[in-house]
Write a protein that holds these residues in place. Structure first.
Motif, short mmCIF file in Angstrom:
data_model
loop_
_atom_site.label_atom_id
_atom_site.label_comp_id
_atom_site.label_asym_id
_atom_site.label_seq_id
_atom_site.Cartn_x
_atom_site.Cartn_y
_atom_site.Cartn_z
N ARG A 134 44.22 38.41 43.23
CA ARG A 134 43.08 37.58 42.88
C ARG A 134 41.79 38.38 42.93
O ARG A 134 41.44 38.95 43.96
N GLU B 87 41.06 27.42 34.86
CA GLU B 87 40.31 26.98 36.05
C GLU B 87 38.97 26.39 35.62
O GLU B 87 38.31 26.94 34.74
N LYS C 274 36.81 23.08 46.54
CA LYS C 274 36.88 22.52 45.19
C LYS C 274 38.11 21.64 45.00
O LYS C 274 38.44 21.24 43.89
N ASN D 29 37.39 27.02 50.60
CA ASN D 29 37.05 26.73 49.22
C ASN D 29 37.23 25.22 49.06
O ASN D 29 38.33 24.70 49.22
N ASP E 172 39.38 34.74 48.61
CA ASP E 172 39.01 33.32 48.55
C ASP E 172 40.22 32.43 48.86
O ASP E 172 40.41 31.38 48.24
N HIS F 126 47.49 31.93 43.93
CA HIS F 126 47.54 33.11 43.09
C HIS F 126 48.71 33.98 43.55
O HIS F 126 48.54 35.16 43.85
N ARG G 91 31.73 30.96 52.50
CA ARG G 91 31.75 29.60 51.98
C ARG G 91 31.62 28.61 53.14
O ARG G 91 32.16 28.86 54.22
N TYR H 115 28.87 27.15 38.59
CA TYR H 115 28.22 28.46 38.72
C TYR H 115 27.15 28.65 37.64
O TYR H 115 26.32 29.55 37.75
N ASN I 221 45.17 37.46 38.28
CA ASN I 221 44.05 36.54 38.08
C ASN I 221 42.71 37.26 38.26
O ASN I 221 42.47 37.89 39.30
N GLU I 222 41.87 37.14 37.27
CA GLU I 222 40.48 37.65 37.32
C GLU I 222 40.38 39.07 37.87
O GLU I 222 39.57 39.35 38.74
#
Ligand code: ADA
Length: 561
Positions: free
Chosen positions: A342, A469, A538, A536, A135, A317, A531, A439, A382-383
């Motif tokens: 990520r 986040e 956002k 992205n 992403d 990230h 996407r 989401y 991250n995640e």
């Protein structure tokens, strides 16, 4: 520009900026016979009209004039993502990972003209565990500055400064690493200066191929601490005197600040005072520069974040360009810096190269960025799969690795595993990535309270908590009274509801908006890589830094109007 201050007054350092020759070599081995293109360094090849979507190998080449016989060091602050370095056509080093610096030493170089060539690869494949379709975009090129240094046989490799706050005033623990790249044992003396004090750091004896550490702890009475409101910085200069010579043969200058970071009573403290982190996740990405953001545009990002009232940036990230970290030191913006990973699944974490590539990234991040007072948190992965027992062991190993290198900063990782998280007990700060109203349709206030309970029940009791986040997409210029998802209006509404919730609860030590600017993402299939616009969206500003409607909402909450 390599850094925002001069790192050497004695060592001869020359930045290798400007145009280099360039040639794509898809499907070929070795260096090309002919170069058809020119490419700026630092830069990304995606900014060249013929390489906008090129993924593969390309060679950068230039010549350098060496003025004396002896050793040289080629320093690369960031090559995306794999570099094979050649000097006069001979392979001299390889490095993986776009976002950490590396250097290669070449002993016994004759004076005259020499060729540097770097095969750069930004493709995904078996030898890459961290750069995968994702992403964000893996640009290609020498994305950060490069330099050539003329070295002596003995040189100062690095300095690590740790400030210590005592009741009687500030101290500093200083470690200096001296490397011998010659053939014989060398003795030398080190002289330091910091905050008006000259310090004799003692003598070292270093064998060939060895690096020796000298450590001292000294008091620095009367120094001004570094803080967000008053980010005072000091130059720490080290001079190396080789036995038998009166003048110093090498030097290294670092810039440091006196500040401590602690986590007590469920809060984060800087210099003993509680802080609440308000800021942004930021990808190093710009419509006109890709990942190679030039200094004036870095400053522009900084000014926009400060204008909105932010006090923190998370380098999502991956480790960031040192010039940006220097800027954070100067402007007093707190930094959460994290390693490069990520959203990797357990399967991806079981990649045979994952552990080694993370270990290298962690070491290079901490060693190179140790002295930035703005960095107040180190984070990892991250995640990733912190919700599995096998993933937990990998989290543990990496957190232990970083803690062993630097015990002066708290550690964290951003999790989206909600009540399934298994690693909160391993970190100093618990951090959640949650996207209410984007989401899911949960209420942000209810969700953040629930998250605190999840943290408390899963090893995070008594630890500070950050919303690392939150956000939603808003397509720049798409405005519509319906306020449907994707409009700037809805984006602003989502920010408003989230920020209203997080600024109202007493137990949060931070809120970091996803994200500062829109970013290009890998093109592919599946929900993540399809996407809209292959980006992205956002960001509070778009890829050109044009503010969306949410900008003023954020400013109201962070800056108070
Ligand atoms: C995740 C991830 C970000 C980004 C974000 C999103 O939390 O950490 O990199 O992908 O979600 O936009 O969905």
């Amino acid at each position: 520009m390599l850094r925002l201050f001069r790192t050497n007054e004695i060592r001869n350092v020359q930045e290798l900026e400007g145009d280099w020759d360039f040639q794509p070599i898809a499907g070929m081995e070795g260096l090309p016979a002919r170069y058809q293109y020119r490419m700026p360094v630092p830069g990304c090849w995606e900014m060249h009209p013929q390489f906008v979507t090129y993924q593969g190998k390309g060679v950068y080449r230039r010549t350098v004039e060496i003025t004396r016989k002896g050793a040289i060091r080629l320093v690369f602050k960031g090559v995306s993502h794999t570099a094979d370095v050649f000097f006069d056509g001979i392979p001299t080093g390889r490095h993986y990972n776009a976002y950490t610096p590396f250097a290669v030493v070449i002993p016994d170089v004759e004076p005259g003209s020499h060729e540097i060539a770097v095969i750069v690869d930004n493709s995904f494949g078996e030898s890459s565990a961290l750069h995968v379709p994702n992403d964000y975009y893996t640009y290609g090129g020498l994305i950060r500055p490069a330099a050539i240094e003329l070295l002596q046989e003995l040189f100062i490799e690095r300095i690590a400064f740790t400030p210590i706050r005592m009741a009687a005033g500030w101290q500093g623990a200083i470690s200096i690493y001296v490397r011998n790249i010659g053939q014989r044992v060398r003795r030398a003396r080190l002289q330091l200066s910091l905050a008006g004090r000259d310090i004799d750091a003692g003598e070292v004896s270093v064998k060939p191929d060895e690096s020796v550490e000298i450590s001292i702890t000294e008091s620095f009475p009367g120094v001004n601490p570094w803080s967000a409101g008053d980010p005072t910085l000091y130059l720490l200069k080290a001079l190396l005197y080789i036995e038998g010579r009166d003048a110093p043969v090498d030097d290294l200058i670092e810039r440091v600040g006196f500040r401590t970071v602690t986590t007590e009573n469920g809060r984060i403290q800087v210099n003993g005072e509680d802080v609440v982190l308000k800021g942004f996740n930021r990808h190093e990405d710009h419509a006109l520069a890709g990942a190679a953001i030039p200094y004036p545009l870095m400053v522009h990002d900084m000014e926009l974040m400060l204008d909105m009232g932010a006090n923190t940036v998370r380098t999502s990230h991956y480790p960031n360009d040192e010039r940006f970290l220097d800027l954070c030191d100067e402007r007093g913006l707190f930094v959460w810096e994290e390693n490069h990973a990520r959203g990797l699944s357990l399967e991806q974490m079981k990649h045979p190269l994952f552990a080694k590539q993370c270990e290298d990234c962690n070491r290079e991040m901490v060693e190179n960025h140790f002295n930035h007072p703005s960095i107040i948190i180190w984070a990892i992965l991250n995640e990733c799969a912190s919700d599995t027992p096998e993933g937990r062991e990998m989290y543990r190993t990496q957190l232990e690795q970083i803690r062993a290198m630097d015990s002066s900063r708290p550690l964290s990782f951003a999790s989206h595993h909600r009540d399934r998280e298994l690693c909160f007990d391993l970190a100093d700060i618990v951090s959640f990535n949650l996207y209410p109203l984007w989401y899911g349709d949960e209420d942000p206030l209810e969700l953040v309270k629930q998250a605190r309970i999840w943290a408390d029940e899963a090893g995070g009791l008594g630890k500070p908590m950050i919303m690392s986040e939150f956000g939603g997409d808003g397509y720049y210029g798409y405005r519509d009274p319906s306020r449907v998802k994707g409009t700037e209006e809805r984006h602003a509404d989502i920010m408003e509801s989230n920020l209203a919730a997080y600024t109202s609860v007493p137990f949060l030590s931070g809120m970091l908006i996803w994200q500062f600017c829109d970013c290009r993402v890998t093109e592919g299939t599946g929900w993540l890589l399809t996407r809209a616009g292959t980006q992205n969206s956002k960001g509070i500003v778009d890829r050109y830094r044009r503010p969306k409607l949410a900008y003023s909402v954020v400013k109201e909450y962070f800056a108070g109007g």
